[in-house]
Design an enzyme around this catalytic site. Structure first.
Site, mmCIF file in Angstrom:
data_model
loop_
_atom_site.group_PDB
_atom_site.id
_atom_site.type_symbol
_atom_site.label_atom_id
_atom_site.label_comp_id
_atom_site.label_asym_id
_atom_site.label_seq_id
_atom_site.Cartn_x
_atom_site.Cartn_y
_atom_site.Cartn_z
ATOM 1 N N ARG A 135 6.303 9.472 3.021
ATOM 2 C CA ARG A 135 6.513 9.065 4.101
ATOM 3 C C ARG A 135 6.877 10.076 5.506
ATOM 4 O O ARG A 135 6.021 9.233 6.208
ATOM 5 C CB ARG A 135 7.084 7.559 4.102
ATOM 6 C CG ARG A 135 6.253 7.307 3.119
ATOM 7 C CD ARG A 135 4.850 6.252 2.894
ATOM 8 N NE ARG A 135 4.460 6.399 1.507
ATOM 9 C CZ ARG A 135 3.174 5.854 0.789
ATOM 10 N NH1 ARG A 135 2.757 5.809 1.596
ATOM 11 N NH2 ARG A 135 3.513 5.680 -0.115
ATOM 12 N N TRP A 246 10.501 1.874 -1.951
ATOM 13 C CA TRP A 246 9.832 2.511 -1.940
ATOM 14 C C TRP A 246 9.269 2.857 -0.125
ATOM 15 O O TRP A 246 8.958 3.925 -0.207
ATOM 16 C CB TRP A 246 8.645 3.043 -2.513
ATOM 17 C CG TRP A 246 8.231 2.226 -3.107
ATOM 18 C CD1 TRP A 246 7.976 1.222 -3.818
ATOM 19 C CD2 TRP A 246 6.489 1.817 -1.851
ATOM 20 N NE1 TRP A 246 6.901 0.473 -3.741
ATOM 21 C CE2 TRP A 246 5.613 0.312 -2.523
ATOM 22 C CE3 TRP A 246 5.426 2.702 -1.071
ATOM 23 C CZ2 TRP A 246 4.098 0.360 -2.155
ATOM 24 C CZ3 TRP A 246 4.310 2.105 -0.623
ATOM 25 C CH2 TRP A 246 3.710 0.584 -1.059
ATOM 26 N N ASP A 307 0.972 -6.541 -9.575
ATOM 27 C CA ASP A 307 1.410 -5.516 -8.208
ATOM 28 C C ASP A 307 0.773 -5.456 -7.222
ATOM 29 O O ASP A 307 0.717 -4.268 -6.558
ATOM 30 C CB ASP A 307 -0.416 -4.551 -9.293
ATOM 31 C CG ASP A 307 0.723 -2.615 -8.467
ATOM 32 O OD1 ASP A 307 1.740 -3.007 -8.937
ATOM 33 O OD2 ASP A 307 -0.266 -1.938 -8.555
ATOM 34 N N ARG A 334 1.516 -7.754 0.769
ATOM 35 C CA ARG A 334 -0.332 -7.295 0.151
ATOM 36 C C ARG A 334 -0.403 -8.738 -0.245
ATOM 37 O O ARG A 334 -1.862 -8.493 -1.133
ATOM 38 C CB ARG A 334 0.263 -5.690 -0.976
ATOM 39 C CG ARG A 334 -0.293 -5.690 -1.768
ATOM 40 C CD ARG A 334 0.046 -4.479 -1.717
ATOM 41 N NE ARG A 334 -0.555 -3.918 -3.223
ATOM 42 C CZ ARG A 334 -0.304 -2.999 -4.328
ATOM 43 N NH1 ARG A 334 0.707 -1.893 -4.313
ATOM 44 N NH2 ARG A 334 -1.532 -1.929 -4.855
#
Lengths: 539, 295
Positions: A135, A246, A307, A334
């Site tokens: 990133r 992350w 996930d 998500r």
């Protein structure tokens, strides 16, 4: 001795910064500026995560005159990278004093922001880790910070790209991998980790900008007997529970709180060995920036078995709710839910799906979704009315204080999800999902109601899977929204209404969050498409 | 969920007359950069080749190192289960002793150089006995067995669907010819003959749910231009800015989208997509159980 002591305390007062008068150093004041203008000093442009620029030299009426200024293609020898193919620029470049600093996995580049001329290139040879993305870098004074995929935290001199030191922050043999942009806050460099192929715990670290030494570490899982440990069946499951950190978070200077999203629980899809909510996985956590202590949490996906990392950017803005000014945090998660919280205490204000979904039975008293046990992965397949990769992913969203709208590139779709490890102690993923039909849609959400004010389903022939890559969003005071489709088009939308005003067909689809800055009195637009960085100006 | 409802007119700012895009058909093929970064297998490959290629590319992506040697691992398993399984579990996932799939000794080892001495000498301080009688070949085999166990858990490209045929074939047949109305378009002795022999049950399940990702077929498109003239062909490209297609003679056409141009894309799969909102899991499993009987 006295004299040396005085010097030492003087340098401490300045936070140990190298001279900020140096031409290439980042003035620390730029890091706390409310909105980015002549500098893009951190991953999101500022600490709020809004990716809103007050610049309006380029605006809705003249954006059709936007044209290519230069391109820079990353040439890293050999093209394809291990396990991922051609490199994708997923980083958002920093722009400091006329120089862009950006990354792909294993590589850092410094490029002239006016011309695209290459200044230096730092090339790391990894010994493992995932090359799924990087990133970008963080900057403190004249120093840059980079995470190599195999758990190395590396500091470079911004002038030369020369390595200052490296510190090991994660073990790639345990299947940790590091893709984040280190985030500089005060005299801390905040470093997160990824990993889920082997069941390992997540954590977030603060490191010293001068030395790289550890200042504090926050663990994603509680220890035995601590609050939150009651959401795990046993110490064994808790010790391997995931919750990776992350993606860069956001920061409120006045509250001195870091806001970070945590990833999925481990094992990823086989949840039978970790019954319970599995705190603090799939959560938004507020952490004191100086102590690393948890102040509050909100769990977006209790007991996730799909996930669906809850790492998506927690975006900070102030707005009125029921006539009262509030400090808010919003996230398009998500798992398909749009959350609005009070960022002073984590109390929920709004939870509403922004795509169709059937995995949840509604929300609980705290505003957290209630997972439907009947929609967990099964051996014979469980049909979900949401894309397997979720309703969105890491790709940067944007909030425009001008329109009051929260923008997200969403995925509508269907998937079928399987359990492939039925043992009492599953490990790794223990399951899989398969996408059926899916469609990419840009949505403008009203933060007060969660209603979709306008949306744009990108036209395409292809069925587009969820995808971990993809287009980020930038909004500007010129009433513009910049994003892209999956056919290579960089697109400018009217931020208020959603009309398309301009597009540019790139060689690859937009793979990062676009950014804008003012240089020599001209507003630049920068976008990464695959292996190439594109710069645009008005001609 | 219909794709037409929210397609904003990309050129509205230039005209009061909206561009019309009508979807009668929308074919969908998987994106090349598939999610979870597990590269998509070539649809022409056999199922076995697909699994191998998925496993190989995922191993490479994860940085798991080399593929464990199956023969050595099989030998190692014969030694491991009776000797080590009591403490570590036959699958090495831990019992009274530690889970070895997360053991640094195993994960840092390549070809037995760390595991071998540990087994041979034991770890007296931690209560692990020594096994001095194992030959270096046997130690190597045990190491390989452990590497294979790590591979099978960590490399999700090796995961195989378990038994997806749990439904009632009779109920599936009734659904096919009744509520599901599958027989409106399909015949088990015609287009679906021998379907169960052509693909694995999990492939079959995903295929009947939504065929396009596994069996892409180029959609037909009809474009009506400003003067009312229509052109049609096989769609090559469509985005918010232009449509491209090959006509019946194989000639290529591309048309910039603007006001007054209407694009109609034939939608053969609309019923499959609508059904995704209707199936219960039980109906999906019953239908799977029925269709696999079509040998």
């Amino acid at each position: 001795m006295k004299f040396a002591g005085l010097l030492l305390s003087f340098s401490c007062l300045l936070g140990g910064l190298p001279s900020v008068s140096a031409a290439q150093a980042l003035d620390p004041q730029k890091l706390v500026q409310p909105e980015p203008t002549d500098t893009w000093p951190t991953y999101n442009g500022d600490y709020s995560g809004r990716r809103f620029s007050p610049l309006k030299q380029i605006h809705a009426s003249n954006v059709h005159e936007l044209s290519l200024a230069w391109t820079y293609r990353v040439a890293v020898g050999g093209g394809a990278m291990r396990g991922v193919g051609e490199p994708d620029i997923k980083s958002t470049p920093l722009m400091v004093n006329g120089i862009l600093y950006f990354t792909i996995p294993d590589h850092v580049f410094a490029v002239d922001a006016r011309t695209g001329l290459a200044l230096w290139h730092y090339d790391w040879v990894d010994k493992g880790g995932h090359l799924i993305g990087n990133r970008g870098v963080g900057m403190y004074g004249e120093w840059l910070y980079f995470l190599a995929p195999d758990g190395w935290f590396i500091s470079l001199e911004a002038k030369t790209g020369k390595e200052r030191w490296r510190k090991k922050v994660a073990d790639e043999k345990m299947q940790y991998f590091t893709t984040g942009a280190p985030m500089v806050v005060g005299n801390h460099v905040i470093v997160g980790v990824g990993g889920d192929a082997i069941d390992v715990p997540g954590y977030l670290e603060a490191r010293d900008p001068q030395t790289g030494e550890l200042q504090w570490r926050w663990d994603s899982e509680p220890k035995k007997g601590e609050p939150g440990s009651e959401t795990w069946p046993n110490e064994y499951a808790m010790a391997h529970g995931g919750g990776m950190t992350w993606l860069p978070g956001t920061y409120d200077k006045d509250l001195n709180l870091l806001y970070w999203g945590t990833g999925n629980a481990n094992p990823v899809m086989a949840g039978q060995g970790r019954k319970g909510a599995d705190l603090y996985t799939c959560s938004i956590v507020a952490i004191n920036a100086d102590t690393g202590k948890l102040v509050w949490y909100f769990q977006g996906s209790p007991h996730d078995t799909h996930d669906w990392d809850n790492t998506e950017t927690p975006v900070l803005f102030d707005a009125e709710v029921d006539g009262k000014p509030r400090k808010l945090l919003a996230q398009a998660a998500r798992n398909g839910y749009f959350f609005v919280l009070d960022r002073t205490n984590g109390k929920n204000i709004l939870s509403k799906p922004f795509v169709d979904l059937n995995w949840s039975k509604g929300i609980d008293a705290k505003g957290q979704p209630i997972p439907d046990p009947g929609r967990e992965p099964t051996v014979d397949g469980n049909l979900l009315t949401i894309n397997g990769g979720g309703g969105t992913n890491w790709i940067p969203p944007s909030y425009s204080p001008q329109t009051g709208l929260f923008y997200v590139n969403a995925v509508r779709g269907y998937s079928v999800t399987y359990l492939t490890d039925t043992s009492e102690h599953p490990e790794g993923y223990g399951g899989s999902n398969r996408d059926l039909w899916s469609q990419h849609v840009l949505e403008a959400l009203d933060h007060k109601t969660g209603e979709v004010r306008w949306s744009h389903a990108y036209l395409t022939v292809d069925g587009l899977g969820g995808g971990l890559g993809g287009p980020g969003i930038l909004t500007t005071a010129g009433d513009l929204l910049f994003s892209g489709d999956f056919n290579g088009n960089l697109i400018a939308f009217n931020a208020t209404k959603g009309d398309i005003l301009w597009h540019f067909p790139m060689l690859h689809s937009l793979s990062n969050g676009p950014e804008t800055y003012l240089l020599d009195g001209r507003q630049y637009l920068i976008a990464g498409g695959g292996d190439t960085l594109y710069a645009f100006i008005l001609n | 969920m219909g794709p037409t409802a929210e397609n904003h007119n990309p050129h509205q700012h230039r005209s009061k007359t909206p561009l019309v895009i009508v979807f009668v058909f929308l074919a969908l093929v998987p994106v090349s950069r598939s999610q979870q970064a597990t590269p998509a297998a070539n649809p022409q490959d056999t199922t076995e080749q697909q699994e191998d290629s998925r496993a190989t590319s995922t191993r490479q992506f994860l940085g798991l190192g080399r593929l464990p040697d199956a023969r050595l691992a099989a030998e190692g398993g014969k030694i491991f289960a009776p000797t080590c399984g009591f403490c570590h579990g036959a699958d090495a996932r831990g019992a009274s002793g530690p889970d070895l799939l997360r053991s640094p000794v195993v994960l840092d080892d390549d070809q037995g150089e760390l595991i071998g001495p540990t087994v041979h000498d034991g770890r007296p301080g931690k209560g692990m006995p020594a096994f001095p009688s194992f030959t270096s070949e046997q130690l190597r085999e045990i190491a390989e067995y452990l590497h294979l166990q790590v591979e099978l858990a960590a490399n999700r490209g090796t995961y195989k669907a378990l038994n997806v045929v749990t439904g009632d074939a009779k109920a599936g047949e009734a659904y096919f010819n009744g509520t599901g109305k599958c027989n409106t378009c399909h015949s088990v002795t015609g287009d679906l003959a021998h379907l169960g022999a052509k693909m694995s049950p999990s492939d079959l399940q995903q295929t009947f749910l939504y065929p396009a990702p596994r069996h892409p077929s180029p959609p037909k498109v009809t474009v009506t231009v400003e003067d009312g003239k229509t052109m049609s062909g096989t769609l090559k490209h469509l985005d918010d800015f232009y449509v491209a297609f090959y006509d019946a003679d194989g000639a290529y056409h591309s048309i910039t989208l603007k006001k007054g141009i209407e694009v109609q894309v034939e939608d053969k799969l609309v019923f499959h997509r609508q059904m995704l909102d209707k199936y219960t899991n039980q109906q999906m499993h019953d239908l799977t159980a029925y269709l696999v009987t079509l040998k």
